[in-house]
Design a protein around this motif. Structure first.
Motif, PDB file in Angstrom:
ATOM      1  N   PRO A  12      46.351  31.835  41.803  1.00 19.63           N
ATOM      2  CA  PRO A  12      47.171  32.473  42.836  1.00 19.63           C
ATOM      3  C   PRO A  12      47.644  33.881  42.488  1.00 19.63           C
ATOM      4  CG  PRO A  12      48.410  30.759  41.732  1.00 19.63           C
ATOM      5  CD  PRO A  12      47.024  30.690  41.200  1.00 19.63           C
ATOM      6  N   THR A  13      47.371  34.361  41.273  1.00 19.45           N
ATOM      7  CA  THR A  13      47.806  35.704  40.915  1.00 19.45           C
ATOM      8  C   THR A  13      46.787  36.766  41.288  1.00 19.45           C
ATOM      9  OG1 THR A  13      46.876  35.459  38.699  1.00 19.45           O
ATOM     10  CG2 THR A  13      49.194  34.860  38.993  1.00 19.45           C
ATOM     11  N   TYR A  14      45.603  36.386  41.740  1.00 19.21           N
ATOM     12  CA  TYR A  14      44.567  37.347  42.088  1.00 19.21           C
ATOM     13  C   TYR A  14      44.864  37.970  43.443  1.00 19.21           C
ATOM     14  CZ  TYR A  14      41.574  35.631  38.324  1.00 19.21           C
ATOM     15  OH  TYR A  14      41.053  35.299  37.107  1.00 19.21           O
ATOM     16  N   GLY A  15      44.693  39.277  43.526  1.00 22.33           N
ATOM     17  CA  GLY A  15      44.859  39.997  44.778  1.00 22.33           C
ATOM     18  C   GLY A  15      43.518  40.182  45.468  1.00 22.33           C
ATOM     19  N   ALA A  16      43.502  41.054  46.463  1.00 22.60           N
ATOM     20  CA  ALA A  16      42.291  41.257  47.264  1.00 22.60           C
ATOM     21  C   ALA A  16      41.179  41.895  46.446  1.00 22.60           C
ATOM     22  CB  ALA A  16      42.616  42.124  48.472  1.00 22.60           C
ATOM     23  N   ARG A  17      41.523  42.810  45.556  1.00 21.67           N
ATOM     24  CA  ARG A  17      40.501  43.486  44.763  1.00 21.67           C
ATOM     25  C   ARG A  17      39.778  42.512  43.839  1.00 21.67           C
ATOM     26  NH1 ARG A  17      41.537  49.242  44.840  1.00 21.67           N
ATOM     27  NH2 ARG A  17      43.529  49.613  45.844  1.00 21.67           N
ATOM     28  N   ARG A  18      40.534  41.690  43.153  1.00 27.16           N
ATOM     29  CA  ARG A  18      39.907  40.756  42.216  1.00 27.16           C
ATOM     30  C   ARG A  18      39.170  39.638  42.944  1.00 27.16           C
ATOM     31  NH1 ARG A  18      42.642  39.195  36.847  1.00 27.16           N
ATOM     32  NH2 ARG A  18      42.514  41.431  36.706  1.00 27.16           N
ATOM     33  N   LEU A  19      39.720  39.163  44.055  1.00 26.02           N
ATOM     34  CA  LEU A  19      39.012  38.146  44.842  1.00 26.02           C
ATOM     35  C   LEU A  19      37.695  38.700  45.373  1.00 26.02           C
ATOM     36  CD1 LEU A  19      41.855  36.409  46.874  1.00 26.02           C
ATOM     37  CD2 LEU A  19      40.537  35.472  44.977  1.00 26.02           C
ATOM     38  N   CYS A  20      37.686  39.959  45.769  1.00 23.40           N
ATOM     39  CA  CYS A  20      36.458  40.593  46.231  1.00 23.40           C
ATOM     40  C   CYS A  20      35.444  40.680  45.099  1.00 23.40           C
ATOM     41  CB  CYS A  20      36.777  41.978  46.780  1.00 23.40           C
ATOM     42  SG  CYS A  20      35.360  42.937  47.244  1.00 23.40           S
ATOM     43  N   ARG A  21      35.904  41.097  43.916  1.00 25.59           N
ATOM     44  CA  ARG A  21      35.009  41.228  42.774  1.00 25.59           C
ATOM     45  C   ARG A  21      34.425  39.881  42.363  1.00 25.59           C
ATOM     46  NH1 ARG A  21      38.146  43.200  38.166  1.00 25.59           N
ATOM     47  NH2 ARG A  21      39.215  44.329  39.804  1.00 25.59           N
ATOM     48  N   ILE A  22      35.252  38.845  42.342  1.00 26.73           N
ATOM     49  CA  ILE A  22      34.784  37.515  41.932  1.00 26.73           C
ATOM     50  C   ILE A  22      33.823  36.941  42.962  1.00 26.73           C
ATOM     51  CG2 ILE A  22      35.537  35.119  41.626  1.00 26.73           C
ATOM     52  CD1 ILE A  22      37.987  36.217  40.236  1.00 26.73           C
ATOM     53  N   SER A  23      34.136  37.114  44.245  1.00 26.92           N
ATOM     54  CA  SER A  23      33.245  36.556  45.269  1.00 26.92           C
ATOM     55  C   SER A  23      31.903  37.276  45.282  1.00 26.92           C
ATOM     56  CB  SER A  23      33.902  36.623  46.641  1.00 26.92           C
ATOM     57  OG  SER A  23      34.113  37.966  47.003  1.00 26.92           O
ATOM     58  N   ASN A  24      31.892  38.579  45.042  1.00 27.62           N
ATOM     59  CA  ASN A  24      30.615  39.304  44.992  1.00 27.62           C
ATOM     60  C   ASN A  24      29.815  38.923  43.755  1.00 27.62           C
ATOM     61  OD1 ASN A  24      31.083  40.661  47.348  1.00 27.62           O
ATOM     62  ND2 ASN A  24      31.961  42.450  46.354  1.00 27.62           N
ATOM     63  N   ARG A  25      30.468  38.732  42.634  1.00 25.62           N
ATOM     64  CA  ARG A  25      29.769  38.483  41.376  1.00 25.62           C
ATOM     65  C   ARG A  25      29.345  37.025  41.230  1.00 25.62           C
ATOM     66  NH1 ARG A  25      33.598  39.495  36.906  1.00 25.62           N
ATOM     67  NH2 ARG A  25      34.177  37.358  37.360  1.00 25.62           N
ATOM     68  N   ASP A  26      30.255  36.103  41.441  1.00 29.44           N
ATOM     69  CA  ASP A  26      29.995  34.697  41.100  1.00 29.44           C
ATOM     70  C   ASP A  26      29.465  33.869  42.268  1.00 29.44           C
ATOM     71  OD1 ASP A  26      30.878  35.329  38.595  1.00 29.44           O
ATOM     72  OD2 ASP A  26      32.895  34.524  38.903  1.00 29.44           O
ATOM     73  N   HIS A  27      29.940  34.130  43.445  1.00 25.96           N
ATOM     74  CA  HIS A  27      29.625  33.240  44.558  1.00 25.96           C
ATOM     75  C   HIS A  27      28.494  33.734  45.442  1.00 25.96           C
ATOM     76  CE1 HIS A  27      32.865  30.552  43.576  1.00 25.96           C
ATOM     77  NE2 HIS A  27      33.628  31.598  43.376  1.00 25.96           N
TER      78      HIS A  27
END
Length: 96
Positions: A12-27
Motif C-alpha cells: 500500500p505504500t506504492y504510488g502511481a509511479r511505482r505501480l506503473c513501473r511494476i505493471s510495465n515490467r512484471d505484469h
C-alpha cells in the motif's frame, strides 16, 4: 483496475509511479503514469506513507518549560533564570 488494486493491496505504500513501473515490467501490460493515477483516483485509493507533521506540538518542549528547576511557578526572586543572546551585525563581524 483489478491489477492495480491487487498491487496496491500487496504493497500500500506504492504510488502511481511505482505501480506503473511494476505493471510495465512484471505484469506485461503497458500503462502510463497518468492513467494509473487516474484509475487510483477513480477507485479511491492513495498510497499510505508518513506525512510531515509540521504543526504537531512537541511534548518535550512543553515539558521542559514546566519542569524548570522542579517548580511550577517561581515564588521568590532569583528562583528561575533566563538568558538571551542577540547577535548584532557590525562592520567587522558580530556583537553580542
Amino acid at each position: 483496475m483489478r491489477k492495480i488494486d491487487e498491487l496496491h493491496m500487496a504493497e500500500p505504500t506504492y504510488g502511481a509511479r511505482r505501480l506503473c513501473r511494476i505493471s510495465n515490467r512484471d505484469h506485461g501490460f503497458s500503462v502510463d503514469r497518468k492513467q494509473v493515477s487516474r484509475l487510483m483516483r477513480l477507485m479511491g485509493i492513495a498510497p499510505c506513507w508518513p506525512k510531515p507533521r509540521t504543526s504537531a506540538r512537541r511534548v518535550q518542549a512543553t515539558r521542559c518549560i514546566r519542569t524548570c528547576c522542579g517548580v511550577w511557578r517561581s515564588k521568590r526572586s532569583n528562583q528561575a533564570w533566563c538568558a538571551d543572546i542577540t547577535y548584532i551585525p557590525m562592520a567587522r563581524g558580530y556583537c553580542y
